[in-house]
Design an enzyme around this catalytic site. Structure first.
Site, PDB file in Angstrom:
ATOM      1  N   GLY A   1       0.812  -1.205   0.000  1.00 19.97           N
ATOM      2  CA  GLY A   1       0.000   0.000   0.000  1.00 19.97           C
ATOM      3  C   GLY A   1       0.843   1.249   0.000  1.00 19.97           C
ATOM      4  O   GLY A   1       0.369   2.336   0.259  1.00 19.97           O
ATOM      5  N   CYS A   2       2.132   1.087  -0.283  1.00 22.44           N
ATOM      6  CA  CYS A   2       3.037   2.226  -0.353  1.00 22.44           C
ATOM      7  C   CYS A   2       2.977   2.753  -1.771  1.00 22.44           C
ATOM      8  O   CYS A   2       3.420   2.095  -2.704  1.00 22.44           O
ATOM      9  CB  CYS A   2       4.450   1.777  -0.015  1.00 22.44           C
ATOM     10  SG  CYS A   2       5.605   3.133   0.191  1.00 22.44           S
ATOM     11  N   ILE A   3       2.349   3.920  -1.976  1.00 23.06           N
ATOM     12  CA  ILE A   3       2.180   4.401  -3.359  1.00 23.06           C
ATOM     13  C   ILE A   3       2.882   5.734  -3.558  1.00 23.06           C
ATOM     14  O   ILE A   3       3.285   6.362  -2.600  1.00 23.06           O
ATOM     15  CB  ILE A   3       0.698   4.534  -3.749  1.00 23.06           C
ATOM     16  CG1 ILE A   3      -0.053   5.387  -2.719  1.00 23.06           C
ATOM     17  CG2 ILE A   3       0.069   3.181  -3.867  1.00 23.06           C
ATOM     18  CD1 ILE A   3      -1.420   5.800  -3.170  1.00 23.06           C
TER      19      ILE A   3
END
Lengths: 111, 135, 99
Positions: free
Chosen positions: A109-111
């Site tokens: 979920g690291c965008i």
């Protein structure tokens, strides 16, 4: 995929420098990874790194930055659980850099 | 809602609009990749500040049973990650009562806090979504 | 809501669960292997027939034809072609696929 030799031990890392096997992690490895990230490890850094390792042990994921900040605030207090504090420790992104030093995969979920 | 994209709009006009997204899980873990893929998409979706819920129906309820140990099959045990969802502000977990009962399970067998819904209540939850994404 | 199902009702429970969890007035479109649910005389015909009291059931004709069951369509099932499929999607404000 590459192999680096840390304190006499061969360790697999991926193309971005994250450990391939969590089990390879120890404090020497962390110190090496920190050096690669140009982070000078202080007690405050270790506190975050150890927090991340505990989080991973419990939930089997590296938390997104927002989640990390909130979880740290809950456990270590709001003076540490905020972006400013964490970015001062890990200027290139606490989730990314601290996770790497903690031997965790890149946060989901690291965008 | 856009008919073309099924409601997924990314243009500036709709920025800030919160939509109801439901992830519908109907497959058991480990036998296929669906459960893990769903969980990863759910975690990523949390970054978009939408109204996200998860539904566990049919074999999907097996994803959240307690006591999963995967060492023997050499796969990652991702069941603890469901307990991290709360930290991602994903707190709407709905479980289909019939599916639980059909498998001899009850709420106490699950590793996260959930709302157990009967068919009518689950049907209503699904019907009120803007987008339902199936796994 | 338009529900789209593509699994055989005799092999998987997708049709079954869909019929149970679709709210009154919803549409159900049967495609691919799910078109077997639209045939008469099967083990699940009675259940589908009963569900049609509350739901509009559609089946994709090309998929029925391909499977040799176009002549066995259950009464009350609406057959659609690909254009009809598109119309159904466009008419409903959202749709849900049952994998």
């Amino acid at each position: 995929m590459a192999i680096v030799n840390i304190a006499g031990k061969d360790v697999d890392v991926d193309e971005e420098g994250y450990l391939t096997n969590l089990a390879d992690w120890n404090e020497d490895v962390a110190a090496y990874l920190a050096q690669e990230e140009k982070v000078e490890m202080t007690e405050s850094h270790w506190e975050v790194v150890n927090f991340l390792r505990e989080y991973y042990n419990e939930y089997q994921i590296a938390p997104a930055i927002r989640v990390l900040t909130k979880a740290i605030a809950k456990k270590l207090g709001p003076d540490k659980g905020n972006n400013k504090y964490l970015y001062e420790l890990f200027p290139y992104g606490p989730a990314k850099q601290a996770c790497k030093i903690a031997g965790l995969p890149k946060p989901t979920g690291c965008i | 809602m856009s008919d073309v994209t099924g409601g997924i709009d990314m243009d500036d006009e709709t920025e800030g609009v919160v939509k109801k997204f439901m992830f519908l899980n109907r497959k058991a873990p480990y036998g296929t990749i669906y459960a893990l893929e769903s969980l990863e998409v759910v975690l990523i979706s949390a970054a978009f500040d939408q109204d996200v819920s998860l539904a566990f129906v049919d074999d999907g309820v097996y994803q959240i049973v307690k006591g999963q140990h995967t060492k023997g099959i050499d796969q990652k045990n991702f069941s603890p990650t469901y307990r991290a969802l709360e930290g991602y502000d994903i707190e709407k977990l709905y479980v289909d009562k019939d599916s639980l009962e059909a498998r001899g399970l009850s709420e106490e067998d699950l590793l996260v806090d959930v709302q157990v819904l009967d068919s009518a209540a689950m049907a209503d939850k699904m019907a009120e979504q803007d987008v339902v994404i199936s796994f | 809501m338009l529900h789209i199902v593509n699994k055989s009702p005799l092999e998987r429970n997708a049709v079954d669960t869909c019929l149970r969890l679709a709210t009154k007035g919803s549409a159900v479109l049967l495609i691919e292997d799910a078109v077997y649910a639209a045939t008469k005389g099967s083990a699940v015909s009675a259940k589908v027939q009963a569900a049609m009291a509350n739901l509009k059931v559609y089946a994709l004709a090309p998929d029925m034809e391909a499977r040799g069951v176009a002549g066995r369509v259950m009464e009350g099932v609406n057959l659609v072609d690909y254009n009809g499929f598109v119309d159904l999607v466009a008419e409903h404000n959202n749709c849900q696929s049952w994998l």
